[in-house]
Design an enzyme around this catalytic site. Structure first.
Site, PDB file in Angstrom:
ATOM      1  N   GLY A 317       0.827  -1.204   0.000  1.00  0.00           N
ATOM      2  CA  GLY A 317       0.000   0.000   0.000  1.00  0.00           C
ATOM      3  C   GLY A 317       0.862   1.254   0.000  1.00  0.00           C
ATOM      4  CD  GLU A 318       4.182   2.632   2.941  1.00  0.00           C
ATOM      5  OE1 GLU A 318       5.065   3.067   2.173  1.00  0.00           O
ATOM      6  OE2 GLU A 318       4.429   2.078   4.027  1.00  0.00           O
ATOM      7  N   GLY A 319       0.859   3.684  -1.712  1.00  0.00           N
ATOM      8  CA  GLY A 319       1.024   4.273  -3.029  1.00  0.00           C
ATOM      9  C   GLY A 319       2.238   3.693  -3.742  1.00  0.00           C
TER      10      GLY A 319
END
Lengths: 353, 353
Positions: A317-319
């Site tokens: 995740g996080e980008g």
């Protein structure tokens, strides 16, 4: 509600004729036709989205939205809830996975506190749009009120629009929130009408026993809250999260400005489902960067008809996937705009030419 | 023969214990364990290959080897043979796909004339290592002599070594040669003992009828030349190509210096098969950037036990997939070397920490 309505109203279908314009140029370049495969498809999609036949995706911004989830009190995660805030500090200090990969991609990371359970203070690169101090426990009741759901989306619209004035050619979405795969599985199950077992994975790395419990908790949450699958705001408010609402806002605002949206993994996917329910036209403006190990993600991508660029078994995740995807997208655009043509380079384009 | 023998002799097995060193560091970084999937695997492989626990792949060089193929007189390609030389000029002018993607990846492109059928003259960025003016028609006899096969590999070793002195952290391979999928299908069929139908594709884009003819021609070539599958130099000389020999040389020379080798598509794959036959240890030093549409490529990757990083339906060659793959590899290495640790960032690494 006005900002959300106005933004949705600005979203129009793209000009499909631009695809054939882009195709004509791609076929004039010094390579066998279609030999760059998906790079060519991606380049065409960027032309379609941006409305520009020679686009650029130089200015890249990734919004990493953070929030806490009350459902963590059911012990559905392998990490303690304190990690959400700790990771936000890691983001602003530049030490997280998203910082490393965004730096490499030449993308700016904007971290947004959409609803972390503690006050984080002022930090450069951190925007505070706190809708609440974490959602409520969805196993016991609604994650948030309908008004808060709208406010979270509108906060996402606002952060996008503020940054848009600085210049954005392409946007990426990311998330941080211990407990947010639980919320995303609930959203995915409700909107895609899929069995929970098919859309619930191990998140940060829970064991088999905790996975069984996680599915039980989500079942309970859906039973208690009865989200209306046809009403995206009902789904977001009853079983969603503040960061998920924020990502919905970024997606809608970007699409309204014809900025390509690169979604990351499962949580961004759940947000894309909600944005799609609110305005189906958004689909043409979304590019799936990768397919996550978190198994519900594939169901989301299939539901939206999106084909991921990368398959690297990511689940952070996080980008992070969005940052990697942006690199491939920029390379695709450069093929379209920087390669020589057969005519210009004096290369024969066929046996007869 | 001496240079080839010396180079092969320098190739040793990597130090496998370094994998656990790298694993320890990856598990200390602020992310759930293994959540960056293949990026973590790739980072470990670069540690293993380079022998450095904190490696860098900043200095990237792609060798694009060009040569002509006598078999084009059998009309097995969709493009005329003149295109090989025309594309070399396109490379040195910077207008081809490889130039665009290498620029984006920050890689230097070195173009080598290994055996184009005409003299190309002096151009900046072009190295002349011409072994002959194109191979002979393999449908009628041997592509080249055994001495020429050795000379082509040694030329590849020489171009690598000259550039190595300028500094190379990672190397990519690429090819240009009208007719070279025909040679590569022959090599792949012989070495992997696969039916020709399974390893022969449409190359630059021939029609179904020409594909049938292409398979016939390769059958004839194998029948006429009887390459010995156990003798890599026999295979290269009888049904190979000068640029394929050049790539074999680059692979061997890079591995001898513990420089990671990123192979591109089908032609680079055929060269990797030959390098592997000459010295099986090279396998651990090779990273497959992508899996080509050209169907024999998957058979090569399976035979060598290599898992491609990207699946983007590419079939251009030139090193284009290698350039894209290098970007993902560099990102992987930066994860290993630039991310904060749990301890350093004050992030809890588990429920109990």
């Amino acid at each position: 509600m006005q900002l959300l309505q106005d933004t949705i109203q600005k979203i129009k279908k793209p000009d499909y004729f631009l695809i054939s314009e882009a195709q004509k140029r791609l076929d004039s370049l010094t390579k066998p036709q279609a030999s760059l495969g998906r790079l060519e498809e991606i380049a065409k999609q960027i032309v379609l989205i941006s409305g520009r036949t020679m686009p650029s995706v130089k200015n890249k911004v990734i919004f990493t939205m953070a929030a806490d989830h009350g459902v963590t009190e059911e012990e559905v995660s392998a990490f303690p809830k304190e990690v959400t805030a700790q990771m936000v500090f890691n983001f602003v200090k530049g030490g997280a996975g998203i910082n490393v990969l965004a730096r490499y991609a030449g993308a700016k990371v904007i971290v947004v506190d959409m609803g972390v359970r503690v006050d984080l203070g002022n930090h450069s690169g951190l925007i505070i749009k706190k809708i609440g101090y974490g959602t409520k426990n969805i196993a016991k009741g609604s994650a948030m009120s309908r008004e808060e759901a709208i406010a979270s989306i509108e906060a996402g619209i606002e952060v996008f629009e503020a940054e848009y004035n600085e210049g954005i050619d392409i946007v990426g979405t990311g998330d941080m929130g211990i407990g947010n795969t639980t919320a995303s599985s609930a959203i995915t199950s409700v909107i895609t009408a899929s069995p929970l077992e098919d859309v619930t994975g191990k998140g940060t790395g829970i064991d088999d026993k905790t996975l069984v419990k996680k599915i039980e908790i989500i079942k309970k949450a859906i039973g208690v809250n009865k989200p209306d699958a046809k009403d995206a705001l009902s789904v977001l408010s009853k079983v969603g999260g503040f960061e998920i609402g924020g990502i919905v806002g970024v997606i809608l605002a970007a699409v309204a400005k014809r900025v390509p949206v690169v979604i990351d993994g499962f949580i961004s996917g759940a947000a894309a489902l909600i944005a799609y329910q609110l305005k189906p036209e958004v689909k043409d403006f979304i590019i799936a960067s990768h397919c996550s190990v978190e198994k519900g993600h594939k169901i989301i991508l299939d539901y939206l008809g999106l084909k991921p660029i990368l398959n690297l078994d990511l689940r952070l995740g996080e980008g992070t996937g969005a940052a990697l995807g942006m690199g491939i997208i920029e390379a695709s655009v450069k093929i379209l705009t920087e390669m020589a043509t057969f005519q210009g380079a004096g290369v024969s384009s066929s046996l007869s030419s």
